[in-house]
Design a protein around this motif. Sequence first.
Motif, short mmCIF file in Angstrom:
data_model
loop_
_atom_site.label_atom_id
_atom_site.label_comp_id
_atom_site.label_asym_id
_atom_site.label_seq_id
_atom_site.Cartn_x
_atom_site.Cartn_y
_atom_site.Cartn_z
N LEU A 1 -25.19 6.72 -6.77
CA LEU A 1 -26.17 6.31 -5.76
C LEU A 1 -26.61 7.51 -4.92
O LEU A 1 -27.81 7.68 -4.62
N VAL A 2 -25.64 8.36 -4.51
CA VAL A 2 -25.99 9.56 -3.74
C VAL A 2 -26.90 10.48 -4.55
O VAL A 2 -27.88 11.04 -4.04
N LEU A 3 -26.61 10.63 -5.85
CA LEU A 3 -27.44 11.48 -6.69
C LEU A 3 -28.85 10.93 -6.84
O LEU A 3 -29.84 11.69 -6.78
N LEU A 4 -28.98 9.60 -6.98
CA LEU A 4 -30.31 9.00 -7.10
C LEU A 4 -31.11 9.19 -5.82
O LEU A 4 -32.32 9.48 -5.87
N LEU A 5 -30.47 9.00 -4.65
CA LEU A 5 -31.17 9.21 -3.38
C LEU A 5 -31.65 10.65 -3.25
O LEU A 5 -32.77 10.91 -2.77
N ALA A 6 -30.81 11.60 -3.64
CA ALA A 6 -31.22 13.00 -3.57
C ALA A 6 -32.40 13.29 -4.48
O ALA A 6 -33.35 14.01 -4.12
N VAL B 1 -46.73 18.72 -8.41
CA VAL B 1 -47.24 18.22 -9.70
C VAL B 1 -48.69 17.79 -9.58
O VAL B 1 -49.53 18.06 -10.45
N LYS B 2 -49.00 17.10 -8.49
CA LYS B 2 -50.40 16.65 -8.30
C LYS B 2 -51.35 17.84 -8.22
O LYS B 2 -52.42 17.85 -8.83
N TRP C 1 -38.20 14.32 -5.16
CA TRP C 1 -39.46 13.99 -5.83
C TRP C 1 -40.60 13.82 -4.83
O TRP C 1 -41.68 14.39 -4.99
N PHE C 2 -40.37 13.05 -3.77
CA PHE C 2 -41.45 12.75 -2.83
C PHE C 2 -41.76 13.92 -1.91
O PHE C 2 -42.89 14.04 -1.41
N THR C 3 -40.77 14.78 -1.65
CA THR C 3 -41.01 15.88 -0.71
C THR C 3 -41.44 17.18 -1.37
O THR C 3 -42.17 17.97 -0.76
N VAL C 4 -41.02 17.43 -2.58
CA VAL C 4 -41.30 18.72 -3.21
C VAL C 4 -42.04 18.58 -4.54
O VAL C 4 -43.13 19.14 -4.74
#
Length: 439
Positions: free
Chosen positions: A229-234, A247-248, A239-242
């Motif tokens: 769970l900790v790995l998924l949150l990281a 990518v866009k 993804w959303f911040t960097v």
Amino acid sequence: MGATATLSEAGLVAEPGQETSCSVTVRNAGQVVDQFTIDVVGDASGWATAEPATINLMPGETGTVTVRFAPPRSSDVPAGTIPFGVRVFSSEDPAGSVVEEGTVQLGAFTDVTAELVPAKVEGASKADFEVAVDNRGNRPVAVELSPLDPEDELDFRLERDRAELAPGTAAFIRMRTQPRKRFLRGQPIRHRFQVFVTAEGAEPLKTEGTMVQRQLLPKWLLPALAALLVLLLALVTLWFTVLRPAVKSAAREAAAEQNQQIVKAAQDAGAGADQAKKNADQAKQNSEQAMKAVGLTPPGDNPAPGSGPGATPSRAANAADGTPTDFRVAADANIDSNVNRFAEFPYTLPDPNKTLVITDLVLQNPRGDNGTLRLLRDSNGTKSVLLEVGLANFRDLDHHWLQAWRFQPGEKVVLAVSCQNPGDRGHCTPSVSFSGRVE
């Protein structure tokens, strides 16, 4: 005529482990002084002696010899009527030797042992055991098995609850235990139980075992889920911040550049197509004019249908990996007080030009012998140990190799046994069954 012999009693009764005797009267029926050798032949010869073994008699003289029978208390000598013969051999007249026959009625005894293998098994929902029952008596026996849980917390399922055992044999009966209540988390619970083995003519035997019941959820599961769970949150945060903005931006730039290239290529292709059409029309006109000038009629446009080559699928044959094989090597090792001395029983591949590949083997020790078992590789006299197991540690043991044993042409598989049985147990007779292939 060399001799005559008369038994004092032709029908004897003996008990295993005890001694009985009779006498034989020998008469010199010849005309010269003769020496007679007396021995016992037949099934009782291994545990019968004559005292004295030789006598000297004058012509017409008689002598008495005592024949003693001491049958061992062992499963190797079955109960019942055992015939024997007392042979009187004449050294001066061998043709005049005689054999006087009789029988020994050997009594029966019952000796049954039982053992639970292994004595303790851990499991969350079930545990598998084997009940090993040995008939060490000298007559066949029928045994019944009855498991009992004093706390009534286990269910039992026997492969069979009866077994017929010949003298000197053993039976291995599988048994599965299942707890009636299960739990997801918590400390292990020990369930103690007994298995009663009842044989005709013997006291019931009791062997004890333990099932250690564990929780259904593995102990590592919750820490692993938390770490995941900790790995998924990281990863989501990254993804959303960097990654997503980068990518866009890269995608927009690549799309704009690709659109420009497509537009330019389309424009170049359109210009080339217009020029090619003009050239084709001019060539057609020139061809029609040339044909008309020589009096020919220009042909119509009849394009021949095109045909493409078909693909023919092919399949590659799988080469055989080899010829499956299985064989068994059995030992019959004498008792030896030197634990470093081994009796060897080799196996040689029938075809010396083949390679033997062993993937599975089963070690069997049904009589519960004591000592050491080794599996050796014999390469032109140079021997190396592949496996070493104590005989007292197993009755029936499977091995399955992920990395197979390979025996090159000329190499041998050797079963080596060092037997440390007590004197009354006799030879060690373990065996090994091999499975694999020949290449």
